[in-house]
Design a protein around this motif. Structure first.
Motif, short mmCIF file in Angstrom:
data_model
loop_
_atom_site.label_atom_id
_atom_site.label_comp_id
_atom_site.label_asym_id
_atom_site.label_seq_id
_atom_site.Cartn_x
_atom_site.Cartn_y
_atom_site.Cartn_z
N SER A 83 0.83 -1.20 0.00
CA SER A 83 0.00 0.00 0.00
C SER A 83 0.87 1.26 0.00
CB SER A 83 -0.88 -0.04 1.25
OG SER A 83 -1.84 0.94 1.20
N VAL A 103 5.24 6.80 -7.97
CA VAL A 103 4.22 5.83 -8.38
C VAL A 103 4.02 4.82 -7.24
CG1 VAL A 103 3.68 3.96 -9.99
CG2 VAL A 103 4.67 6.10 -10.83
N MET A 104 5.12 4.47 -6.58
CA MET A 104 5.01 3.56 -5.43
C MET A 104 4.73 4.32 -4.14
SD MET A 104 7.89 0.63 -6.11
CE MET A 104 9.27 1.70 -6.44
N PHE A 132 -0.20 5.46 -8.61
CA PHE A 132 -0.07 6.14 -9.90
C PHE A 132 -1.08 7.27 -10.06
CE2 PHE A 132 1.91 4.47 -14.05
CZ PHE A 132 2.24 5.75 -14.43
N GLU A 133 -2.33 6.96 -9.71
CA GLU A 133 -3.40 7.93 -9.93
C GLU A 133 -3.19 9.21 -9.11
OE1 GLU A 133 -7.11 6.22 -8.90
OE2 GLU A 133 -8.27 7.83 -9.81
N LEU A 143 -0.34 11.30 -10.53
CA LEU A 143 -0.68 12.13 -11.71
C LEU A 143 -1.46 13.38 -11.31
CD1 LEU A 143 -1.66 9.49 -14.45
CD2 LEU A 143 0.46 10.80 -14.23
N ILE A 144 -2.35 13.21 -10.37
CA ILE A 144 -3.12 14.38 -9.90
C ILE A 144 -2.18 15.38 -9.22
CG2 ILE A 144 -4.94 15.13 -8.31
CD1 ILE A 144 -6.25 12.36 -8.84
N HIS A 197 -0.19 17.33 -11.76
CA HIS A 197 -0.94 18.32 -12.54
C HIS A 197 -1.56 19.42 -11.67
CE1 HIS A 197 -0.83 15.15 -15.64
NE2 HIS A 197 -0.91 16.15 -16.47
N ILE A 208 3.94 7.69 -20.86
CA ILE A 208 3.29 8.14 -19.63
C ILE A 208 3.02 9.64 -19.58
CG2 ILE A 208 3.38 8.12 -17.09
CD1 ILE A 208 3.22 5.33 -18.21
N VAL A 209 4.00 10.48 -19.92
CA VAL A 209 3.72 11.93 -19.84
C VAL A 209 3.99 12.61 -21.18
CG1 VAL A 209 4.16 12.15 -17.36
CG2 VAL A 209 6.04 12.52 -18.98
N ALA A 212 -0.08 10.79 -24.23
CA ALA A 212 0.48 10.13 -23.05
C ALA A 212 -0.64 9.65 -22.13
CB ALA A 212 1.39 11.10 -22.30
N LEU A 213 -0.27 8.65 -21.33
CA LEU A 213 -1.23 8.09 -20.38
C LEU A 213 -1.75 9.16 -19.42
CD1 LEU A 213 -2.24 5.17 -19.78
CD2 LEU A 213 -0.55 5.09 -17.96
N SER A 214 -0.88 10.07 -19.04
CA SER A 214 -1.31 11.12 -18.10
C SER A 214 -2.41 11.98 -18.74
CB SER A 214 -0.13 12.02 -17.70
OG SER A 214 0.40 12.67 -18.82
N TYR A 220 -5.65 9.93 -18.63
CA TYR A 220 -6.22 9.88 -17.28
C TYR A 220 -6.86 11.24 -16.91
CZ TYR A 220 -6.87 9.90 -12.33
OH TYR A 220 -7.45 10.04 -11.10
N MET A 221 -6.11 12.31 -17.11
CA MET A 221 -6.62 13.62 -16.71
C MET A 221 -7.82 14.02 -17.57
SD MET A 221 -4.80 14.28 -14.10
CE MET A 221 -5.23 15.97 -13.67
N TYR A 281 -1.34 -3.12 -6.59
CA TYR A 281 -1.79 -1.84 -6.06
C TYR A 281 -1.80 -0.74 -7.12
CZ TYR A 281 -2.20 -3.21 -1.21
OH TYR A 281 -2.63 -3.78 -0.05
N HIS A 282 -1.31 -1.06 -8.32
CA HIS A 282 -1.34 -0.05 -9.39
C HIS A 282 -2.71 -0.07 -10.04
CE1 HIS A 282 2.79 1.15 -9.20
NE2 HIS A 282 3.18 -0.10 -9.22
N LEU A 287 -4.18 2.44 -11.82
CA LEU A 287 -4.42 3.49 -12.81
C LEU A 287 -5.17 3.00 -14.05
CD1 LEU A 287 -3.92 6.49 -13.49
CD2 LEU A 287 -1.92 5.73 -14.75
#
Lengths: 362, 213
Positions: A108, A163-164, A168-169, A172-173, A176, A219-220, B58-60, B63-64, B102-103, B105
């Motif tokens: 967790s 991320v750990m 991840f979610e 990202l928030i 941003h 990813i970004v 991108a994945l970000s 998601y956003m 636990y990931h 996303l």
């Protein structure tokens, strides 16, 4: 690692290079005796020693012995001190979930509320029993390697560790919408990353693999990367006391290669989802490539498929050096049979000797 | 793709919430909520998935973008998007879960796309095989979406499906996640009914399976 001069040409066949010579020559954008192979078996050491994955990583002497046995078996060109990614999270107070058939996973997230970032402090390397085990394993590897085999140390990048740390979610928030807390977290993570990397170098690691999947195209966005991940990488890698490879753990990077030139990285780990020849051209001899065999597909490769994949990769990126053959993720899955790894190793010896055979030669 | 949907796509790629809000408000003046989803939002989200698959976004951003869409829909339609399962005689019941990781996303993105497209889906979060099996059976789930990050978890889906076939043979399973992107035969190997390589794929997959919002 420091670059050495090119081996002199003599009339008699030159002696094979040591792994260290081979790797350094390739990184100097020159052709060594053959394409270096960084096979990254990690958990497979447990299989060699007949113990569980969890027990294996609990004792540094087992990890060092496992790496040594695997190298003796497959003949690849490095020792790899990587245990599992979540080991860094253990230093931050987190937990690891072990399993019997794959890499340990982070438990967790340690940051449940972003405001907790204000109260986080950087863990001391000397206070973490987990990290101390990695350092002990590294020292044992260095004693055995005697400078002839490069020892690759590993860090999670400050930009990807969250991320750990948060999940991840939430990360990202944060990235941003809470730039103040993001910047604070980067400061902490950068300090930790530099301390951790340099402790490994002091223990005998010759290079650092800087895992940074969040900086990948996957990813970004480029705009976000330039404002965040690249700056973090520049600041961090500049403080490392050994050469660094930026590894994107299967993430795509091709359109962003020119953006990596000034990060300080000497090598980039590249994905099987991208064209190796195009990556080589994009790297312009300013970055070496590490990759890009598909570790997931490897599970069911025949020896012939393994040979074909190796040959294709070498033809695409081998000429002129600047290329180390490896998997594309930085860790060989537990489910990949030894016979496939053996076939890869044999294929490198067959197709990777310089000067490389013509592309049409079978 | 219509020009208004393309405009929404551009606003989402730029994470421009204000512009996206204006576009949805304009559309809402002309169309019903479901038509707004169908004409404007759904094509934009599908296109985002395609762009990601091609390495062009991108994945970000996905998601956003999904997050923005979800928030705007709640604002525009004046009610929170419901996670309640439909009545038993309504459309097929959808469940979504992450197996052994636990990931979350990937699962969150797919869930957002589904909700933004008007689907109701029961979110089981992170689960192991035994617990998920029991919950899927108890809730009468008919289409189960499974997200995995690590290869061992992706392989464990085979066990889940084998046991599901014994206790609830009618349940159809759609898988997604990184391991399936790196081995295009893996979804067949584990016995899934379909695979989604990006979040946008889920909408045409559900259409093929005959599942409507």
């Amino acid at each position: 690692m420091t670059h050495q001069s090119q081996p002199s040409t003599t009339l008699s066949p030159p002696a094979p290079m040591t792994s260290m010579q081979r790797v350094l020559t390739a990184l100097g954008q020159r052709e060594p005796d053959r394409v270096p192979l960084f096979l990254f078996p990690v958990m497979q050491g447990a299989r060699e020693l007949g113990c569980s994955i969890q027990d294996y990583f609990a004792r540094p002497e087992q990890v060092a012995e496992g790496q040594w046995r695997l190298r003796a078996k497959f003949g690849h060109d490095c020792l790899y001190n990587f245990h599992y990614a979540a080991i860094e999270i253990e230093a931050w107070g987190g937990t690891t979930l072990f399993r019997t058939d794959g890499p340990p996973n982070a438990g967790s997230p340690i940051v449940q509320d972003p405001e907790d970032i204000r109260r986080l402090s950087v863990p001391r390397i000397e206070d973490s029993p987990s990290l101390q085990r990695v350092l002990a394993a590294t020292r044992l590897m260095a004693e055995q390697a005697c400078g002839e085999v490069p020892i690759i140390g590993v860090v999670m990048s400050p930009f990807s560790l969250p991320v750990m740390q948060l999940g991840f979610e939430h990360y990202l928030i944060l990235m941003h919408e809470r730039r103040d807390l993001f910047e604070r977290l980067m400061q902490l993570n950068e300090r930790f990353c530099v301390d951790w990397a340099n402790a490994q170098v002091e223990a005998g690691a010759n290079a650092i693999c800087y895992f940074d999947p969040v900086s990948s195209v996957t990813i970004v966005s480029r705009e976000l990367f330039l404002a965040t991940g690249r700056e973090v990488a520049r600041r961090t890698i500049a403080q490392l006391k050994a050469p660094a490879a930026m590894h994107f753990a299967s993430g795509r990077i091709l359109p962003r290669v020119p953006d990596l030139f000034d990060t300080g990285a000497a090598v980039i780990g590249v994905s099987s989802h991208e064209d190796l020849g195009a990556l080589k051209r994009a790297a312009q001899g300013r970055l070496s490539l590490l990759g890009n065999l598909n570790g997931i597909e490897m599970r069911h490769w025949t020896p012939e498929q393994a040979e074909s994949a190796v040959k294709t990769a070498i033809q695409a990126a081998g000429r002129g050096g600047g290329f180390i053959l490896a998997d594309n993720h930085g860790e060989i899955p537990w489910q990949v049979p030894d016979a496939v790894l053996m076939a890869i190793a044999h294929a490198v010896k067959r197709w990777g000797c310089y000067p490389l055979a013509d592309d049409n030669t079978d | 793709m219509s020009s208004s949907s393309d405009a929404l796509l551009q606003a989402l790629l730029a994470l421009n919430r204000v512009q996206a809000q204006e576009l949805l408000a304009q559309a809402r003046a002309e169309y019903s909520p479901l038509e707004v989803i169908e004409i404007l939002i759904r094509p934009a989200l599908e296109e985002l998935g395609q762009l990601w698959e091609g390495g062009d976004c991108a994945l970000s951003q996905i998601y956003m973008s999904g997050r923005i869409c979800e928030e705007l829909l709640e604002e525009l339609f004046g009610e929170a998007l419901s996670d309640d399962l439909p009545e038993t005689d309504g459309p097929p019941r959808l469940g979504i879960a992450v197996l052994e990781d636990y990931h979350l996303l990937g699962k969150q993105i797919v869930r957002t796309v589904l909700r933004a497209a008007g689907y109701r889906v029961h979110d089981y979060g992170r689960q192991d095989v035994d617990t998920l099996l029991e919950q899927v059976r108890a809730d009468g789930i008919e289409v189960l979406l499974i997200s995995t990050l690590m290869l061992p978890a992706a392989l464990r889906v085979r066990t889940l499906i084998e046991r599901l076939r014994e206790v609830a043979p009618g349940v159809r399973v759609v898988v997604g996640g990184a391991p399936y992107r790196f081995d295009d035969q893996l979804w067949r190997e584990v016995g899934a009914d379909a695979v989604g390589l990006s979040a946008g794929d889920i909408l045409p997959i559900l259409e093929r399976l005959g599942v409507k919002p």
